[in-house]
Design an enzyme around this catalytic site. Structure first.
Site, PDB file in Angstrom:
ATOM      1  N   GLY A  58       5.008 -10.333   7.781  1.00  0.00           N
ATOM      2  CA  GLY A  58       4.399  -9.607   6.884  1.00  0.00           C
ATOM      3  C   GLY A  58       3.326  -9.889   6.120  1.00  0.00           C
ATOM      4  O   GLY A  58       3.145 -10.158   5.096  1.00  0.00           O
TER       5      GLY A  58
ATOM      6  N   SER B  91      -0.483  -7.551   4.499  1.00  0.00           N
ATOM      7  CA  SER B  91      -0.894  -7.234   3.181  1.00  0.00           C
ATOM      8  C   SER B  91      -0.281  -8.030   2.386  1.00  0.00           C
ATOM      9  O   SER B  91       0.293  -8.853   2.760  1.00  0.00           O
ATOM     10  CB  SER B  91      -0.457  -5.631   2.700  1.00  0.00           C
ATOM     11  OG  SER B  91       0.833  -5.696   2.311  1.00  0.00           O
ATOM     12  N   GLY B  92      -0.777  -7.987   0.834  1.00  0.00           N
ATOM     13  CA  GLY B  92      -0.069  -8.691  -0.076  1.00  0.00           C
ATOM     14  C   GLY B  92       0.033 -10.375   0.021  1.00  0.00           C
ATOM     15  O   GLY B  92      -1.249 -10.974   0.681  1.00  0.00           O
TER      16      GLY B  92
ATOM     17  N   GLY C 164       1.561 -12.259   2.155  1.00  0.00           N
ATOM     18  CA  GLY C 164       1.474 -12.720   3.558  1.00  0.00           C
ATOM     19  C   GLY C 164       0.002 -12.883   4.107  1.00  0.00           C
ATOM     20  O   GLY C 164      -0.249 -13.960   4.619  1.00  0.00           O
TER      21      GLY C 164
ATOM     22  N   SER D 187      13.083 -14.866  -3.868  1.00  0.00           N
ATOM     23  CA  SER D 187      12.741 -14.350  -4.965  1.00  0.00           C
ATOM     24  C   SER D 187      13.288 -14.807  -6.472  1.00  0.00           C
ATOM     25  O   SER D 187      14.531 -15.472  -6.027  1.00  0.00           O
ATOM     26  CB  SER D 187      12.893 -12.732  -5.105  1.00  0.00           C
ATOM     27  OG  SER D 187      12.602 -12.206  -6.321  1.00  0.00           O
TER      28      SER D 187
ATOM     29  N   TYR E 260      17.931  -5.363  -3.299  1.00  0.00           N
ATOM     30  CA  TYR E 260      16.868  -6.297  -3.195  1.00  0.00           C
ATOM     31  C   TYR E 260      17.452  -7.718  -3.561  1.00  0.00           C
ATOM     32  O   TYR E 260      17.139  -8.728  -2.778  1.00  0.00           O
ATOM     33  CB  TYR E 260      15.631  -6.070  -4.117  1.00  0.00           C
ATOM     34  CG  TYR E 260      14.332  -6.862  -4.187  1.00  0.00           C
ATOM     35  CD1 TYR E 260      13.398  -6.954  -2.842  1.00  0.00           C
ATOM     36  CD2 TYR E 260      14.337  -7.737  -5.201  1.00  0.00           C
ATOM     37  CE1 TYR E 260      12.530  -7.906  -3.019  1.00  0.00           C
ATOM     38  CE2 TYR E 260      13.257  -8.678  -5.069  1.00  0.00           C
ATOM     39  CZ  TYR E 260      12.230  -8.623  -4.175  1.00  0.00           C
ATOM     40  OH  TYR E 260      11.228  -9.554  -4.161  1.00  0.00           O
TER      41      TYR E 260
HETATM   42  N1  NAP Z   1       5.503  -9.021  -5.331  1.00  0.00           N
HETATM   43  C1  NAP Z   1       6.130 -10.237  -6.013  1.00  0.00           C
HETATM   44  O1  NAP Z   1       5.752 -10.027  -7.242  1.00  0.00           O
HETATM   45  C2  NAP Z   1       7.326 -10.733  -5.455  1.00  0.00           C
HETATM   46  C3  NAP Z   1       7.827 -11.472  -6.247  1.00  0.00           C
HETATM   47  C4  NAP Z   1       8.970 -12.226  -5.699  1.00  0.00           C
HETATM   48  C5  NAP Z   1       9.215 -12.319  -4.387  1.00  0.00           C
HETATM   49  N2  NAP Z   1       8.150 -11.605  -3.575  1.00  0.00           N
HETATM   50  C6  NAP Z   1       8.547 -11.706  -1.937  1.00  0.00           C
HETATM   51  O2  NAP Z   1       7.224 -11.907  -1.548  1.00  0.00           O
HETATM   52  C7  NAP Z   1       7.268 -11.058  -0.002  1.00  0.00           C
HETATM   53  C8  NAP Z   1       5.963 -10.620   0.016  1.00  0.00           C
HETATM   54  O3  NAP Z   1       5.775  -9.452  -1.012  1.00  0.00           O
HETATM   55  P1  NAP Z   1       4.594  -8.610  -1.277  1.00  0.00           P
HETATM   56  O4  NAP Z   1       4.379  -8.645  -2.663  1.00  0.00           O
HETATM   57  O5  NAP Z   1       3.297  -9.356  -0.461  1.00  0.00           O
HETATM   58  O6  NAP Z   1       4.784  -7.312  -0.563  1.00  0.00           O
HETATM   59  P2  NAP Z   1       4.086  -6.214   0.346  1.00  0.00           P
HETATM   60  O7  NAP Z   1       2.571  -6.568  -0.147  1.00  0.00           O
HETATM   61  O8  NAP Z   1       4.695  -4.896   0.134  1.00  0.00           O
HETATM   62  O9  NAP Z   1       3.887  -6.618   1.864  1.00  0.00           O
HETATM   63  C9  NAP Z   1       5.083  -6.724   2.618  1.00  0.00           C
HETATM   64  C10 NAP Z   1       4.777  -6.966   4.126  1.00  0.00           C
HETATM   65  O10 NAP Z   1       5.972  -6.820   4.614  1.00  0.00           O
HETATM   66  C11 NAP Z   1       5.607  -6.110   5.759  1.00  0.00           C
HETATM   67  N3  NAP Z   1       6.836  -5.122   6.228  1.00  0.00           N
HETATM   68  C12 NAP Z   1       7.492  -4.514   5.380  1.00  0.00           C
HETATM   69  N4  NAP Z   1       8.684  -3.777   6.012  1.00  0.00           N
HETATM   70  C13 NAP Z   1       8.431  -4.336   7.161  1.00  0.00           C
HETATM   71  C14 NAP Z   1       9.269  -3.635   8.366  1.00  0.00           C
HETATM   72  N5  NAP Z   1      10.134  -2.945   8.665  1.00  0.00           N
HETATM   73  N6  NAP Z   1       8.618  -4.565   9.603  1.00  0.00           N
HETATM   74  C15 NAP Z   1       7.796  -5.368   9.616  1.00  0.00           C
HETATM   75  N7  NAP Z   1       6.999  -5.860   8.632  1.00  0.00           N
HETATM   76  C16 NAP Z   1       7.380  -5.283   7.268  1.00  0.00           C
HETATM   77  C17 NAP Z   1       4.582  -5.137   5.178  1.00  0.00           C
HETATM   78  O11 NAP Z   1       3.867  -4.850   6.585  1.00  0.00           O
HETATM   79  P3  NAP Z   1       3.108  -3.234   6.383  1.00  0.00           P
HETATM   80  O12 NAP Z   1       1.972  -3.453   5.231  1.00  0.00           O
HETATM   81  O13 NAP Z   1       2.093  -3.367   7.731  1.00  0.00           O
HETATM   82  O14 NAP Z   1       3.896  -2.076   6.486  1.00  0.00           O
HETATM   83  C18 NAP Z   1       3.817  -5.923   4.445  1.00  0.00           C
HETATM   84  O15 NAP Z   1       3.060  -7.117   5.443  1.00  0.00           O
HETATM   85  C19 NAP Z   1       8.492 -10.371  -0.142  1.00  0.00           C
HETATM   86  O16 NAP Z   1       9.475 -11.131   0.704  1.00  0.00           O
HETATM   87  C20 NAP Z   1       8.872 -10.103  -1.623  1.00  0.00           C
HETATM   88  O17 NAP Z   1      10.184  -9.975  -1.621  1.00  0.00           O
HETATM   89  C21 NAP Z   1       7.328 -10.644  -4.033  1.00  0.00           C
END
Ligand code: NAP
Length: 327
Positions: free
Chosen positions: A63, A66-67, A69, A194, A217
């Site tokens: 992942g 974006s975001g 990762g 999380s 989630y």
């Molecule tokens: N955002 C927050 O505040 C927060 C808080 C606590 C924990 N987290 C955790 O941090 C991690 C990253 O979150 P984020 O906020 O950066 O999310 P994000 O911006 O939505 O990025 C998610 C990533 O996962 C990939 N992904 C989603 N579905 C997929 C699939 N079926 N197969 C392969 N890749 C897939 C996406 O790929 P594509 O974009 O190419 O589809 C993207 O690269 C997650 O595990 C999330 O639970 C986030």
């Protein structure tokens, strides 16, 4: 409001009760809980001060199109690592990999792979194995947060989608890549979990009877922590460590923004916390831990329940069709 994760200093009994009662709250309430964790965040994120040398080391960040990762992948490339960028969006993944290589001193390639299919996960692992006989860092970061009110969805294998993508795919990917991590020892695994954590509903783990996106989630995120503690007990921490974390609360990433939520922290905060576990010298040889951002903390009590961990492990082995790895 209380966070669903359990900080060391808090009254565990009160919080455990809170977690249990909230195990099936509607999605909106769960998202509000997630948001309220911002009030509990006491750590001020900062990059780790002493880090291991990543030149000549290979890292897979799931992942990273974006975001969080993406930022972590770029930082690892900036430290000299060979980075495997992974995600669904091929155009974006290839562009990010090219930018990492051009920025140097590390380099990057892109590996697509839909984590909603266990077959795709196996193919991804096979390609990584073929190209990289030694792996030094695996960051299990890819994840989804289904929109509030959306109907329940299933993976290609018929598993509830959040459980499948956030947890089960990474359970399989990690086990498929363990020989390469052991060949790269000392190696590290970082599970991006999380603060949103709900105990496993073992009587209905695919949430067929009572689904809401927040519960899905939070259950999948705690599953990552149970997996972390179980796996750490099977591995020699001098060779491969595995730790989990809550990176930051409501970061300004697509996951938060696309759900119509207001960001409360920056993706840089979360990246600092991930980088500490991935490359911080202080984490050398330390395994099976849960961090709340930069601080070592305690996850939901179920993570420390050996019976629950074994139940999830055995179920995960059965669902992924693999024999259990012996300690
Ligand atoms: N955002 C927050 O505040 C927060 C808080 C606590 C924990 N987290 C955790 O941090 C991690 C990253 O979150 P984020 O906020 O950066 O999310 P994000 O911006 O939505 O990025 C998610 C990533 O996962 C990939 N992904 C989603 N579905 C997929 C699939 N079926 N197969 C392969 N890749 C897939 C996406 O790929 P594509 O974009 O190419 O589809 C993207 O690269 C997650 O595990 C999330 O639970 C986030």
């Amino acid at each position: 409001m209380a966070c669903e994760w359990v900080p060391e200093a808090a009254n565990p009994r009160k919080l455990i009760g809170t977690i249990t009662r909230r195990s099936r709250v509607p999605a909106l309430k769960s998202l509000l809980l997630l948001l309220s964790c911002a009030l509990c965040a006491v750590a001020v994120a900062a990059a780790p001060t002493s880090v291991i040398d990543m030149h000549g080391r290979t890292a897979l960040v799931t992942g990273s199109t974006s975001g969080l990762g993406e930022v972590v992948a770029r930082r690892l490339g900036g430290m000299g690592a060979t980075v495997i960028v992974h995600g669904l969006d091929e155009a974006r993944g290839r562009a990010i990999a090219a930018e990492i290589t051009s920025a140097g001193p590390g380099r990057a390639t892109f590996e697509p792979g839909d984590l909603s299919s266990l077959e795709e996960v196996r193919k991804l692992a096979a390609r990584v194995r073929a190209a990289h006989p030694r792996l030094h860092l695996l960051i299990n970061n890819a994840g989804i947060l289904a929109k509030s009110g959306e109907p329940r969805r299933e993976s290609k294998d018929g598993h509830e989608l959040s459980f499948a993508i956030n947890y089960l795919s990474h359970f399989l990917l990690t086990r498929e890549l363990l020989p390469q991590l052991e060949a790269g020892a000392p190696a590290r695994i970082v599970n991006v979990a999380s603060g949103a954590q709900t105990p496993m509903h073992f009587d209905d783990i695919m949430l067929e009877r009572a689904y809401d996106s927040g519960t899905a989630y939070a259950q999948s995120k705690l599953a990552q922590v149970l997996f972390t503690v179980s796996l750490a007990q099977m591995l020699d921490p001098a060779r491969v460590t595995v730790n989990a974390l809550h990176p930051a609360t409501m970061m300004n990433t697509p996951m938060v923004i696309d759900n119509g939520l207001k960001p409360r922290s920056s993706v840089e905060d979360g990246a600092n916390a991930v980088m500490q576990l991935a490359v911080g010298s202080a984490l050398t040889g330390r395994s099976g831990l849960f961090f709340n951002q930069m601080n070592e903390s305690r996850a939901n009590a179920q993570a420390y329940d050996a019976g629950a961990r074994k139940r999830l492990w055995d179920l995960s082995v059965a669902l992924t069709g693999k024999r259990p790895r012996q300690p």
